[in-house]
Design an enzyme around this catalytic site. Structure first.
Site, PDB file in Angstrom:
ATOM      1  N   CYS A   1       0.813  -1.202   0.000  1.00  0.00           N
ATOM      2  CA  CYS A   1       0.000   0.000   0.000  1.00  0.00           C
ATOM      3  C   CYS A   1       0.852   1.260   0.000  1.00  0.00           C
ATOM      4  O   CYS A   1       0.422   2.305  -0.481  1.00  0.00           O
ATOM      5  CB  CYS A   1      -0.938   0.007   1.194  1.00  0.00           C
ATOM      6  SG  CYS A   1      -2.620   0.463   0.750  1.00  0.00           S
ATOM      7  N   THR A   2       2.036   1.174   0.559  1.00  0.00           N
ATOM      8  CA  THR A   2       2.879   2.355   0.588  1.00  0.00           C
ATOM      9  C   THR A   2       3.721   2.436  -0.684  1.00  0.00           C
ATOM     10  O   THR A   2       4.390   3.412  -0.929  1.00  0.00           O
ATOM     11  CB  THR A   2       3.819   2.329   1.804  1.00  0.00           C
ATOM     12  OG1 THR A   2       4.502   1.070   1.808  1.00  0.00           O
ATOM     13  CG2 THR A   2       3.048   2.478   3.093  1.00  0.00           C
TER      14      THR A   2
END
Lengths: 129, 147
Positions: B82-83
């Site tokens: 997600c990052t």
């Protein structure tokens, strides 16, 4: 990566939970994408009297859910329908660009909940008359 | 040269260091899976790198677990990347047969030379509350887990 405001809402989400006898319910997203949220509203005199959320997703998904409940609470339905994804992101002092599309679903969920309320309300009226 | 010396030391210490890490890894995996309902090890229990503990938690999403861990001083990485530049879950997790939502709930803990047993105990200690809090928020959590 996230603003302090986003982290604050992630740490202390406002209005988290369900409303069992909600007047309108809106669910958007899906678990396959990694973000899904449900907004519950209680309407009184054309105003959002109570609002709660449930969210599966990343920090941005949780923070936007929390923020949209704060923005919508006490507003008339017409005012609440005007709350945009951009308003939510601005109130959180910005979101990372990649999160603007996927995780910023809260305003959509609010709008679906209001439409759900309108549908049910019209149906009720129809039965009565 | 420096790099040559480093390789020499690494080679010499690899057998003992691998054993040390394996013990920590197995303790971490067992501790997490035992203390959190609906949590599972991703991949093979023994045919894996000695430092790699990849665990998934049903009904919640990896990045929100990472943020919560980070607030408690623990660095891990997420199967949902997600990052990273894409929000797609790890293609490796999908390839070993996980569903998208299972892959999204995956967290990768990697152990290193500096990690000690107390840190493993700390992670095992804090994870149940983190998972409980996020599951309470999630619309996917079954009723019996919400109490």
């Amino acid at each position: 990566m996230y603003t302090e405001k986003v982290m604050e809402h992630f740490r202390n989400p406002r209005n988290m939970g369900e409303i069992p006898d909600a007047d309108g319910i809106g669910t958007v997203g899906n678990p396959v994408c990694g973000d899904m949220m449900t907004i519950y509203i209680k309407v009184k005199d054309n105003r959002i009297n109570d609002i709660k959320f449930k969210t599966f997703g990343c920090g941005a998904a949780i923070a936007t859910s929390s923020m949209v409940t704060e923005l919508a609470k006490g507003k008339t339905l017409e005012e609440a329908l005007k709350i945009t994804r951009g308003d939510v992101a601005n109130a959180l002092e910005g979101l990372p660009p990649i999160k603007m599309h996927c995780s910023n679903l809260a305003a959509d969920a609010l709008h679906v909940a209001i439409e759900d309320y309108y549908k049910k309300h019209k149906a009720e009226k129809g039965v009565k008359t | 040269m420096g790099f040559g010396k480093a390789a020499e030391i690494a080679q010499k210490e690899m057998p003992t260091e691998s054993e040390r890490l394996k013990k920590l890894r197995d303790k971490l995996v067992k501790g997490l899976v035992d203390s959190v309902p609906y949590s599972f090890l991703n991949g093979h229990p023994t045919k894996r790198l000695p430092d790699n503990a990849a665990v998934r938690f049903s009904f919640i999403e990896g990045e929100s677990i990472l943020l919560s861990l980070d607030m408690m001083g623990v660095a891990a990485s997420s199967g949902s990347a997600c990052t990273a530049k894409t929000l797609e879950p790890s293609h490796v997790l999908l390839a070993i047969g996980l569903k998208h939502e299972e892959a999204h709930g995956s967290v990768l803990f990697t152990l290193g030379r500096q990690n000690i047993e107390e840190e493993v105990d700390y992670v095992i200690d804090i994870i149940p509350d983190i998972v409980k809090r996020l599951r309470k928020m999630s619309p996917l959590t079954p009723k019996e887990l919400r109490a």
